[in-house]
Design a protein around this motif. Structure first.
Motif, PDB file in Angstrom:
ATOM      1  N   ASP A 139     -26.838  -8.966  -2.623  1.00 21.00           N
ATOM      2  CA  ASP A 139     -26.199  -9.370  -3.880  1.00 21.00           C
ATOM      3  C   ASP A 139     -25.119  -8.368  -4.281  1.00 21.00           C
ATOM      4  OD1 ASP A 139     -26.071 -11.296  -6.017  1.00 21.00           O
ATOM      5  OD2 ASP A 139     -26.860  -9.726  -7.331  1.00 21.00           O
ATOM      6  N   ALA A 140     -25.420  -7.090  -4.116  1.00 20.74           N
ATOM      7  CA  ALA A 140     -24.424  -6.059  -4.446  1.00 20.74           C
ATOM      8  C   ALA A 140     -23.221  -6.147  -3.510  1.00 20.74           C
ATOM      9  CB  ALA A 140     -25.070  -4.673  -4.371  1.00 20.74           C
ATOM     10  N   LEU A 141     -23.466  -6.457  -2.233  1.00 22.16           N
ATOM     11  CA  LEU A 141     -22.358  -6.567  -1.281  1.00 22.16           C
ATOM     12  C   LEU A 141     -21.505  -7.807  -1.558  1.00 22.16           C
ATOM     13  CD1 LEU A 141     -23.786  -5.428   2.173  1.00 22.16           C
ATOM     14  CD2 LEU A 141     -22.914  -4.092   0.253  1.00 22.16           C
ATOM     15  N   ARG A 142     -22.128  -8.883  -2.015  1.00 26.78           N
ATOM     16  CA  ARG A 142     -21.350 -10.081  -2.368  1.00 26.78           C
ATOM     17  C   ARG A 142     -20.368  -9.766  -3.498  1.00 26.78           C
ATOM     18  NH1 ARG A 142     -26.764 -12.572  -2.350  1.00 26.78           N
ATOM     19  NH2 ARG A 142     -27.102 -13.502  -0.294  1.00 26.78           N
ATOM     20  N   LYS A 143     -20.842  -9.047  -4.499  1.00 27.55           N
ATOM     21  CA  LYS A 143     -19.972  -8.676  -5.616  1.00 27.55           C
ATOM     22  C   LYS A 143     -18.868  -7.735  -5.137  1.00 27.55           C
ATOM     23  CE  LYS A 143     -23.706  -9.188  -8.991  1.00 27.55           C
ATOM     24  NZ  LYS A 143     -24.637  -8.482  -9.918  1.00 27.55           N
ATOM     25  N   ARG A 144     -19.237  -6.833  -4.259  1.00 29.27           N
ATOM     26  CA  ARG A 144     -18.259  -5.887  -3.719  1.00 29.27           C
ATOM     27  C   ARG A 144     -17.195  -6.630  -2.904  1.00 29.27           C
ATOM     28  NH1 ARG A 144     -19.926  -0.810  -4.091  1.00 29.27           N
ATOM     29  NH2 ARG A 144     -18.673   0.866  -3.159  1.00 29.27           N
ATOM     30  N   TYR A 145     -17.658  -7.610  -2.116  1.00 32.43           N
ATOM     31  CA  TYR A 145     -16.741  -8.382  -1.277  1.00 32.43           C
ATOM     32  C   TYR A 145     -15.818  -9.246  -2.141  1.00 32.43           C
ATOM     33  CZ  TYR A 145     -15.191 -11.090   2.788  1.00 32.43           C
ATOM     34  OH  TYR A 145     -14.441 -11.669   3.791  1.00 32.43           O
ATOM     35  N   ALA A 146     -16.351  -9.803  -3.222  1.00 31.02           N
ATOM     36  CA  ALA A 146     -15.526 -10.606  -4.130  1.00 31.02           C
ATOM     37  C   ALA A 146     -14.381  -9.764  -4.704  1.00 31.02           C
ATOM     38  CB  ALA A 146     -16.390 -11.180  -5.249  1.00 31.02           C
ATOM     39  N   GLN A 147     -14.664  -8.511  -5.049  1.00 31.14           N
ATOM     40  CA  GLN A 147     -13.625  -7.620  -5.549  1.00 31.14           C
ATOM     41  C   GLN A 147     -12.610  -7.287  -4.466  1.00 31.14           C
ATOM     42  OE1 GLN A 147     -13.051  -6.577  -8.758  1.00 31.14           O
ATOM     43  NE2 GLN A 147     -14.687  -8.068  -9.213  1.00 31.14           N
ATOM     44  N   PHE A 148     -13.092  -7.094  -3.251  1.00 38.48           N
ATOM     45  CA  PHE A 148     -12.204  -6.828  -2.113  1.00 38.48           C
ATOM     46  C   PHE A 148     -11.250  -7.998  -1.894  1.00 38.48           C
ATOM     47  CE2 PHE A 148     -11.525  -7.567   2.469  1.00 38.48           C
ATOM     48  CZ  PHE A 148     -10.871  -6.394   2.830  1.00 38.48           C
ATOM     49  N   ILE A 149     -11.781  -9.221  -1.920  1.00 38.57           N
ATOM     50  CA  ILE A 149     -10.952 -10.420  -1.722  1.00 38.57           C
ATOM     51  C   ILE A 149      -9.973 -10.577  -2.878  1.00 38.57           C
ATOM     52  CG2 ILE A 149     -10.989 -12.947  -1.600  1.00 38.57           C
ATOM     53  CD1 ILE A 149     -11.946 -11.630   0.938  1.00 38.57           C
ATOM     54  N   LYS A 150     -10.465 -10.434  -4.091  1.00 37.26           N
ATOM     55  CA  LYS A 150      -9.630 -10.637  -5.280  1.00 37.26           C
ATOM     56  C   LYS A 150      -8.433  -9.711  -5.303  1.00 37.26           C
ATOM     57  CE  LYS A 150      -9.971 -10.709 -10.358  1.00 37.26           C
ATOM     58  NZ  LYS A 150     -10.880 -10.491 -11.522  1.00 37.26           N
ATOM     59  N   GLY A 151      -8.607  -8.524  -4.792  1.00 34.52           N
ATOM     60  CA  GLY A 151      -7.514  -7.558  -4.835  1.00 34.52           C
ATOM     61  C   GLY A 151      -6.400  -7.803  -3.838  1.00 34.52           C
ATOM     62  N   GLN A 152      -6.687  -8.566  -2.739  1.00 35.44           N
ATOM     63  CA  GLN A 152      -5.683  -8.673  -1.677  1.00 35.44           C
ATOM     64  C   GLN A 152      -5.468 -10.091  -1.133  1.00 35.44           C
ATOM     65  OE1 GLN A 152      -6.272  -5.236   1.220  1.00 35.44           O
ATOM     66  NE2 GLN A 152      -8.228  -5.153   0.128  1.00 35.44           N
ATOM     67  N   TYR A 153      -6.428 -10.980  -1.356  1.00 39.63           N
ATOM     68  CA  TYR A 153      -6.380 -12.284  -0.713  1.00 39.63           C
ATOM     69  C   TYR A 153      -6.669 -13.398  -1.720  1.00 39.63           C
ATOM     70  CZ  TYR A 153      -7.054  -9.090   3.216  1.00 39.63           C
ATOM     71  OH  TYR A 153      -6.941  -8.059   4.104  1.00 39.63           O
ATOM     72  N   SER A 154      -6.656 -14.630  -1.244  1.00 37.60           N
ATOM     73  CA  SER A 154      -6.944 -15.781  -2.089  1.00 37.60           C
ATOM     74  C   SER A 154      -8.436 -16.104  -2.026  1.00 37.60           C
ATOM     75  CB  SER A 154      -6.128 -16.997  -1.632  1.00 37.60           C
ATOM     76  OG  SER A 154      -6.624 -18.180  -2.228  1.00 37.60           O
ATOM     77  N   ALA A 155      -9.130 -15.898  -3.139  1.00 35.23           N
ATOM     78  CA  ALA A 155     -10.564 -16.190  -3.188  1.00 35.23           C
ATOM     79  C   ALA A 155     -10.811 -17.685  -3.044  1.00 35.23           C
ATOM     80  CB  ALA A 155     -11.147 -15.681  -4.507  1.00 35.23           C
ATOM     81  N   LYS A 156      -9.904 -18.508  -3.548  1.00 33.57           N
ATOM     82  CA  LYS A 156     -10.073 -19.967  -3.460  1.00 33.57           C
ATOM     83  C   LYS A 156     -10.049 -20.427  -2.012  1.00 33.57           C
ATOM     84  CE  LYS A 156      -8.068 -22.824  -6.172  1.00 33.57           C
ATOM     85  NZ  LYS A 156      -7.033 -23.571  -6.924  1.00 33.57           N
ATOM     86  N   LYS A 157      -9.150 -19.877  -1.213  1.00 32.27           N
ATOM     87  CA  LYS A 157      -9.057 -20.274   0.189  1.00 32.27           C
ATOM     88  C   LYS A 157     -10.292 -19.830   0.968  1.00 32.27           C
ATOM     89  CE  LYS A 157      -6.097 -20.144   4.282  1.00 32.27           C
ATOM     90  NZ  LYS A 157      -4.795 -19.723   4.868  1.00 32.27           N
ATOM     91  N   VAL A 158     -10.785 -18.640   0.670  1.00 29.49           N
ATOM     92  CA  VAL A 158     -12.003 -18.154   1.330  1.00 29.49           C
ATOM     93  C   VAL A 158     -13.171 -19.072   0.996  1.00 29.49           C
ATOM     94  CG1 VAL A 158     -13.676 -16.269   1.459  1.00 29.49           C
ATOM     95  CG2 VAL A 158     -11.233 -15.757   1.437  1.00 29.49           C
ATOM     96  N   GLU A 159     -13.283 -19.473  -0.260  1.00 40.04           N
ATOM     97  CA  GLU A 159     -14.388 -20.330  -0.692  1.00 40.04           C
ATOM     98  C   GLU A 159     -14.307 -21.702  -0.038  1.00 40.04           C
ATOM     99  OE1 GLU A 159     -17.979 -20.668  -2.702  1.00 40.04           O
ATOM    100  OE2 GLU A 159     -16.660 -18.922  -2.423  1.00 40.04           O
ATOM    101  N   LEU A 160     -13.101 -22.251   0.039  1.00 41.37           N
ATOM    102  CA  LEU A 160     -12.917 -23.554   0.680  1.00 41.37           C
ATOM    103  C   LEU A 160     -13.283 -23.497   2.159  1.00 41.37           C
ATOM    104  CD1 LEU A 160     -11.896 -26.446   0.976  1.00 41.37           C
ATOM    105  CD2 LEU A 160      -9.545 -25.574   0.971  1.00 41.37           C
ATOM    106  N   LEU A 161     -12.799 -22.485   2.852  1.00 37.43           N
ATOM    107  CA  LEU A 161     -13.096 -22.362   4.280  1.00 37.43           C
ATOM    108  C   LEU A 161     -14.580 -22.107   4.533  1.00 37.43           C
ATOM    109  CD1 LEU A 161     -10.053 -20.324   5.658  1.00 37.43           C
ATOM    110  CD2 LEU A 161     -10.648 -22.695   6.133  1.00 37.43           C
ATOM    111  N   LYS A 162     -15.234 -21.401   3.626  1.00 35.34           N
ATOM    112  CA  LYS A 162     -16.666 -21.150   3.780  1.00 35.34           C
ATOM    113  C   LYS A 162     -17.434 -22.470   3.816  1.00 35.34           C
ATOM    114  CE  LYS A 162     -19.282 -20.000   0.347  1.00 35.34           C
ATOM    115  NZ  LYS A 162     -19.881 -19.275  -0.815  1.00 35.34           N
ATOM    116  N   GLY A 163     -17.113 -23.388   2.917  1.00 35.00           N
ATOM    117  CA  GLY A 163     -17.770 -24.688   2.920  1.00 35.00           C
ATOM    118  C   GLY A 163     -17.489 -25.478   4.181  1.00 35.00           C
ATOM    119  N   LEU A 164     -16.250 -25.444   4.644  1.00 34.26           N
ATOM    120  CA  LEU A 164     -15.885 -26.168   5.867  1.00 34.26           C
ATOM    121  C   LEU A 164     -16.581 -25.577   7.087  1.00 34.26           C
ATOM    122  CD1 LEU A 164     -12.053 -26.747   5.297  1.00 34.26           C
ATOM    123  CD2 LEU A 164     -13.898 -28.418   5.087  1.00 34.26           C
ATOM    124  N   ILE A 165     -16.778 -24.275   7.095  1.00 34.91           N
ATOM    125  CA  ILE A 165     -17.453 -23.625   8.214  1.00 34.91           C
ATOM    126  C   ILE A 165     -18.863 -24.187   8.388  1.00 34.91           C
ATOM    127  CG2 ILE A 165     -18.582 -21.441   8.858  1.00 34.91           C
ATOM    128  CD1 ILE A 165     -15.958 -20.043   7.966  1.00 34.91           C
TER     129      ILE A 165
END
Length: 397
Positions: free
Chosen positions: A341-367
């Motif tokens: 759970d702590a790593l998920r929050k950490r990863y969300a901050q990592f994504i938010k700072g440099q990448y598109s969180a929406k695209k990551v979330e969409l691709l996760k579902g498709l995966i």
């Protein structure tokens, strides 16, 4: 001693006929036994007779490189001219019957993530991967050679086998500390994700092939299995539209990318080996992205990492999950790692700072939709339901 027989050894690839269990070349532990062990014999020619398919023929020289193997048919009345070693049923089945191999050798995993066209064998300190399509073995070898610092040192044997030494360490699921996770993300940015030059139009074409066309094909393959009812589903108490309705709402063009990078292609925690002394080693990489060998969409690696944190694959392999289907209602649960759970929050901050969180979330579902048809029940239904639920949440947001 060899007695009065010739120094040629005859390996009979079939069960013993006297009712007694003969010695095995591949015991349940995956390591050879002392009696009649080929590896302890001096280098010499080994004559092999019996029912030997292409996997067995390629596997033996790889497992015992000090010997020369000759595959011939020898009548039983001629056996007394040789020093005979009989391979028992397990010795043949661990090559020719992969399901039996998994049951006997990989005892700590209830569910194996291997795909039908790709099989993984463990022998002593070797990991041996068999590909039905020899092009995949060649391309996977080629990719590893292009980044020697990231992957284990590989060898090609024949057309269908790729092998590498067993990597000492543990998967990232065994190292869920924030410090190691941060170290891994830095490792990816500094050593793995290297930009690859590619024309914008070509990159968009590859994304369409890999994301949209592949997803539609995989969903069709899943529906052909008829393991879930058609139409709307209720997944973990949430009503989810039919998969066709969800796919029609996917903004496919938003998945196109102009920038391609060298990527792993299956970057989930079970494919990341960490050794505190040696650092990180990546295993089970994907060889291409829509047929392109040099790179792919960086977001696919990002989404694979998110997928492996969304559902801990190591827990699933250990059978620590529940799945129940009744009419159109799916109820599932996967045991979690408290530290994730702590790593998920950490990863969300990592994504938010440099990448598109929406695209990551969409691709996760498709995966997860893409994974579903590749697995046996009940994992196929679990992955499909989880993918639909993830996509619904994405579309609702």
């Amino acid at each position: 001693t060899m007695g009065k027989r010739t120094e040629k050894i005859l390996l009979i690839n079939e069960p013993a006929r006297d009712g007694h269990l003969p010695s095995s070349l591949w015991p349940i532990s995956g390591r050879p036994i002392v009696d009649n062990q080929l590896g302890q014999l001096p280098p010499q020619k080994i004559v092999v007779t019996g029912d030997c398919d292409t996997i067995f023929k390629a596997f033996l020289p790889l497992a015992y490189p000090q010997h020369c193997f000759e595959f011939v048919d020898i009548a039983e009345e001629e056996w007394d001219k040789y020093w005979v070693i009989k391979a028992n049923q397990f010795a043949g089945k661990n090559i020719n019957d992969f399901n039996e191999y998994q049951k006997l050798v990989i005892k700590d995993e209830f569910y194996i993530f291997s795909k039908g066209e790709e099989k993984t064998y463990l022998f002593q300190d070797l990991v041996i991967k068999y590909f039905e399509d020899p092009t995949r073995a060649k391309n996977r070898f080629r990719k590893a050679q292009s980044k020697l610092s990231l992957f284990p040192l590989c060898s090609l044997t024949g057309e269908n086998l790729l092998s590498y030494e067993f990597v000492q360490g543990e998967t990232l699921y065994h190292h869920l500390s924030p410090a190691v996770f941060d170290k891994f993300l830095a490792y990816c940015q500094e050593q793995l994700w290297e930009k690859v030059p590619l024309e914008k139009k070509k990159a968009e074409e590859l994304c369409q092939i890999f994301y949209q066309e592949k997803t539609l094909k995989r969903v069709s393959e899943f529906k052909a299995k008829k393991c879930l009812p058609e139409g709307k589903l209720v997944v973990n108490g949430i009503e989810v539209p039919a998969v066709e309705e969800i796919l029609n709402q996917i903004p496919w063009k938003e998945l196109n990318t102009q920038d391609f990078y060298f990527i792993h292609g299956d970057l989930q925690f079970d494919n990341i080996i960490y050794n505190p002394k040696a650092g990180f080693t990546l295993i089970d990489w994907r060889e291409d992205f829509g047929g392109f060998l040099e790179g792919g969409d960086l977001y696919y690696d990002l989404a694979k990492l998110a997928a492996g944190m969304s559902l801990p694959f190591d827990k699933i392999k250990q059978g620590k999950f529940s799945y129940h289907l009744e009419e159109n209602r799916i109820q599932y649960q996967v045991e979690d790692h408290p530290q994730l759970d702590a790593l998920r929050k950490r990863y969300a901050q990592f994504i938010k700072g440099q990448y598109s969180a929406k695209k990551v979330e969409l691709l996760k579902g498709l995966i997860f939709l893409n994974m579903a048809p590749l697995h046996m029940a009940p994992l196929d239904g679990l992955f499909f339901g989880h993918g639909l639920l993830s996509l619904k949440k994405y579309l609702d947001s």
